[in-house]
Design an enzyme around this catalytic site. Structure first.
Site, PDB file in Angstrom:
ATOM      1  N   ASN A 118      -1.498   2.460   6.772  1.00 16.45           N
ATOM      2  CA  ASN A 118      -1.881   2.318   8.174  1.00 16.45           C
ATOM      3  C   ASN A 118      -0.663   2.010   9.058  1.00 16.45           C
ATOM      4  O   ASN A 118       0.021   1.003   8.838  1.00 16.45           O
ATOM      5  CB  ASN A 118      -2.903   1.185   8.280  1.00 16.45           C
ATOM      6  CG  ASN A 118      -3.533   1.095   9.641  1.00 16.45           C
ATOM      7  OD1 ASN A 118      -3.005   1.614  10.616  1.00 16.45           O
ATOM      8  ND2 ASN A 118      -4.659   0.422   9.726  1.00 16.45           N
ATOM      9  N   PRO A 119      -0.382   2.840  10.071  1.00 14.68           N
ATOM     10  CA  PRO A 119       0.802   2.607  10.918  1.00 14.68           C
ATOM     11  C   PRO A 119       0.544   1.716  12.128  1.00 14.68           C
ATOM     12  O   PRO A 119       1.464   1.467  12.911  1.00 14.68           O
ATOM     13  CB  PRO A 119       1.151   4.020  11.387  1.00 14.68           C
ATOM     14  CG  PRO A 119      -0.181   4.681  11.531  1.00 14.68           C
ATOM     15  CD  PRO A 119      -1.043   4.120  10.401  1.00 14.68           C
ATOM     16  N   GLU A 148      -0.098  -1.528  12.679  1.00 20.40           N
ATOM     17  CA  GLU A 148       0.573  -2.824  12.821  1.00 20.40           C
ATOM     18  C   GLU A 148       2.025  -2.698  13.254  1.00 20.40           C
ATOM     19  O   GLU A 148       2.449  -3.375  14.200  1.00 20.40           O
ATOM     20  CB  GLU A 148       0.435  -3.631  11.538  1.00 20.40           C
ATOM     21  CG  GLU A 148      -0.984  -4.136  11.295  1.00 20.40           C
ATOM     22  CD  GLU A 148      -1.097  -5.054  10.097  1.00 20.40           C
ATOM     23  OE1 GLU A 148      -0.134  -5.106   9.304  1.00 20.40           O
ATOM     24  OE2 GLU A 148      -2.132  -5.721   9.960  1.00 20.40           O
ATOM     25  N   GLU A 204      -9.515  -3.343   4.553  1.00 25.58           N
ATOM     26  CA  GLU A 204     -10.909  -3.394   4.986  1.00 25.58           C
ATOM     27  C   GLU A 204     -11.274  -4.783   5.492  1.00 25.58           C
ATOM     28  O   GLU A 204     -11.946  -4.937   6.523  1.00 25.58           O
ATOM     29  CB  GLU A 204     -11.845  -3.011   3.834  1.00 25.58           C
ATOM     30  CG  GLU A 204     -11.713  -1.565   3.371  1.00 25.58           C
ATOM     31  CD  GLU A 204     -10.735  -1.432   2.225  1.00 25.58           C
ATOM     32  OE1 GLU A 204      -9.787  -2.259   2.139  1.00 25.58           O
ATOM     33  OE2 GLU A 204     -10.897  -0.503   1.417  1.00 25.58           O
ATOM     34  N   PRO A 207       7.268  -3.894  -1.349  1.00 21.70           N
ATOM     35  CA  PRO A 207       6.407  -3.090  -2.220  1.00 21.70           C
ATOM     36  C   PRO A 207       4.937  -3.342  -1.917  1.00 21.70           C
ATOM     37  O   PRO A 207       4.541  -4.455  -1.576  1.00 21.70           O
ATOM     38  CB  PRO A 207       6.777  -3.575  -3.628  1.00 21.70           C
ATOM     39  CG  PRO A 207       7.369  -4.921  -3.442  1.00 21.70           C
ATOM     40  CD  PRO A 207       8.014  -4.923  -2.089  1.00 21.70           C
ATOM     41  N   ARG A 208       4.144  -2.288  -2.035  1.00 22.93           N
ATOM     42  CA  ARG A 208       2.712  -2.416  -1.765  1.00 22.93           C
ATOM     43  C   ARG A 208       2.086  -3.489  -2.653  1.00 22.93           C
ATOM     44  O   ARG A 208       1.205  -4.222  -2.215  1.00 22.93           O
ATOM     45  CB  ARG A 208       2.032  -1.062  -2.000  1.00 22.93           C
ATOM     46  CG  ARG A 208       0.509  -1.061  -1.873  1.00 22.93           C
ATOM     47  CD  ARG A 208       0.087  -1.353  -0.454  1.00 22.93           C
ATOM     48  NE  ARG A 208      -1.363  -1.230  -0.284  1.00 22.93           N
ATOM     49  CZ  ARG A 208      -2.014  -1.627   0.790  1.00 22.93           C
ATOM     50  NH1 ARG A 208      -1.341  -2.169   1.799  1.00 22.93           N
ATOM     51  NH2 ARG A 208      -3.305  -1.477   0.890  1.00 22.93           N
ATOM     52  N   GLY A 221       1.443 -11.205   2.890  1.00 23.16           N
ATOM     53  CA  GLY A 221       1.123 -11.733   4.205  1.00 23.16           C
ATOM     54  C   GLY A 221       2.296 -11.900   5.148  1.00 23.16           C
ATOM     55  O   GLY A 221       2.173 -12.612   6.151  1.00 23.16           O
ATOM     56  N   GLU A 222       3.429 -11.243   4.858  1.00 21.71           N
ATOM     57  CA  GLU A 222       4.596 -11.433   5.725  1.00 21.71           C
ATOM     58  C   GLU A 222       5.045 -10.154   6.435  1.00 21.71           C
ATOM     59  O   GLU A 222       6.127 -10.123   7.023  1.00 21.71           O
ATOM     60  CB  GLU A 222       5.761 -12.005   4.916  1.00 21.71           C
ATOM     61  CG  GLU A 222       5.529 -13.420   4.427  1.00 21.71           C
ATOM     62  CD  GLU A 222       6.813 -14.087   3.980  1.00 21.71           C
ATOM     63  OE1 GLU A 222       7.214 -15.080   4.603  1.00 21.71           O
ATOM     64  OE2 GLU A 222       7.425 -13.593   3.002  1.00 21.71           O
TER      65      GLU A 222
END
Length: 434
Positions: free
Chosen positions: A338-339, A341, A68, A271-272, A313-314
């Site tokens: 979300n695909p 990126e 978000e 991993p998420r 962030g990578e």
């Protein structure tokens, strides 16, 4: 409306949060002890300011977590260009760490206060925003009521109302209407979201599209990319991104099934939640794979089968490195990730059957051939093998994915256009009351 005119549920909620302040403070301390809150900035969660208010007009934007918050960056740029300072709030440490590095000059990060009335009042007393933009479906009752009571317009942007959330709010229709009637404008991602907001009582709803389609690709470190590319060389490679518990072992077993046919295969698993990196590595070792963890400074040298990228962030780095990405949260009933990126960074995408949170975009990608749905871990292994042996097909999927996203672009411009009347109102008010 006054508090006396609110529904019984809202009055009870408000009173309960007043009485619960000591318990909430204790909860924050406990979360800080567990590393889930930033202990050095814990006071911000109680509405205490972490810095002085900048002079001039101020826009408050809120995105609860990483997705978000990042979707708002284009709006942050737009409001800064229009002469506003932007106060960006998030509720999670991971979002704070990512967003703070992406904000332009004129914008800054602060943690959002919990929804206790005194804490919200303290926050608003200090920051005095002229306008508030909230991403997706963050509807905190005391915050909504406080903004309305102060005459601060509240806009829901990139509005999203899942069927599950709609059913939950529908059980208290008068409460939902009492809150949403206080929202100045709701700018929804699609027609389904718009209809749900309207049925719950939002008086002014417009479809503007999904801001995530207009987001810039994630940043990456060029030196780090060159270093990794040199280590990986020409090894066959795929990325399993944003995996959830249960999927990590599936990914590891898919790698095992492919090792004989794809010598030197490297699987990068992101991993998420990075704190699970140790468990993911141990699980893969138990299955017979040699793993390495990025958070420990390890590199994916030739002996490593599965590289656990347990850092924040990578993803931009790994999406650029790999031609093929499996997106997690989709082989388990989580709703998908979300695909956009990886598609933006020229990767072909695989996903499981559970993608209801992003059904529209996955539907378009699947129909165009930019993404493929897989049924289970056996199908995952077979599809990865087929694609990694066919670079031309991978390139075709990447191009098809890019083309499939183009019709969805433009949400940022539409959103800014609909915010303009509020900006004009704020500007005229400032001129009348310098």
């Amino acid at each position: 409306m006054t508090v006396a005119q609110l529904t019984v549920a809202l009055r009870a909620y408000r009173t309960g949060l007043v009485l619960a302040e000591p318990a909430l403070a204790g909860l924050l301390s406990f979360r800080a002890w567990r590393g889930k809150e930033d202990s050095s900035r814990l006071a911000e969660r109680r509405g205490m300011p972490g810095r002085p208010r900048p002079p001039g007009r101020l826009c408050w934007m809120h995105g609860a977590s990483i997705g978000e918050a990042l979707s708002l960056i284009g709006l942050v740029d737009g409001m800064v260009d229009r002469g506003f300072s932007v106060l960006m709030t998030t509720g999670t440490r991971s979002a704070a760490e990512l967003v703070a590095g992406r904000l332009p000059a004129g914008a800054f990060h602060h943690y959002v206060p919990l929804d206790a009335p005194r804490w919200v009042a303290r926050f608003l007393d200090h920051w005095r925003p002229e306008i508030a933009l909230v991403a997706e479906s963050e509807i905190w009752p005391n915050t909504v009521m406080a903004l309305h009571g102060r005459g601060i317009p509240l806009l829901i942007v990139n509005g999203r109302m899942s069927e599950r959330s709609f059913k939950g709010w529908s059980r208290s229709p008068r409460t939902a209407e009492a809150l949403l009637s206080r929202v100045s404008v709701c700018l929804a991602q699609n027609q389904d979201d718009a209809e749900r907001f309207a049925r719950l009582g939002a008086p002014r709803v417009t479809v503007t599209g999904n801001l995530k389609y207009d987001s810039a690709p994630p940043a990456f470190d060029e030196d780090g990319f060159a270093h990794l590319r040199g280590i990986v060389g020409d090894r066959p490679l795929w990325v399993a991104a944003s995996t959830h518990p249960g999927e990590d072992a599936m990914v590891a077993r898919a790698h095992l099934a492919l090792m004989a046919d794809l010598p030197g295969l490297l699987t990068i698993l992101v991993p998420r939640h990075p704190h699970r990196g140790g468990d993911v590595a141990n699980e893969s070792e138990t299955l017979g794979l040699r793993s390495a963890r990025r958070s420990q400074g390890d590199a994916p040298h030739g002996a490593v089968n599965l590289y656990v990228a347990d850092t924040l962030g990578e993803l931009g780095l790994f999406y650029r490195l790999s031609p093929l990405v499996f997106l997690g949260g989709s082989l388990v009933p989580h709703g998908g990730q979300n695909p956009i990126e990886p598609i933006r960074l020229d990767a072909a995408v695989l996903h499981g059957p559970h993608v209801e949170n992003f059904a529209q975009v996955y539907g378009s990608l699947d129909r165009a051939g930019g993404a493929l749905a897989i049924a289970d871990e056996r199908d995952l292994a077979a599809t990865i093998g087929d694609l990694l042996r066919d670079p031309t097909r991978l390139q075709g999927m990447a191009a098809a994915g890019q083309a499939a996203l183009r019709p969805f672009e433009g949400a940022l411009d539409r959103t800014l256009a609909l915010i303009e009347p509020f900006i004009t109102q704020v500007t005229l008010s400032a001129m009348a009351n310098p």
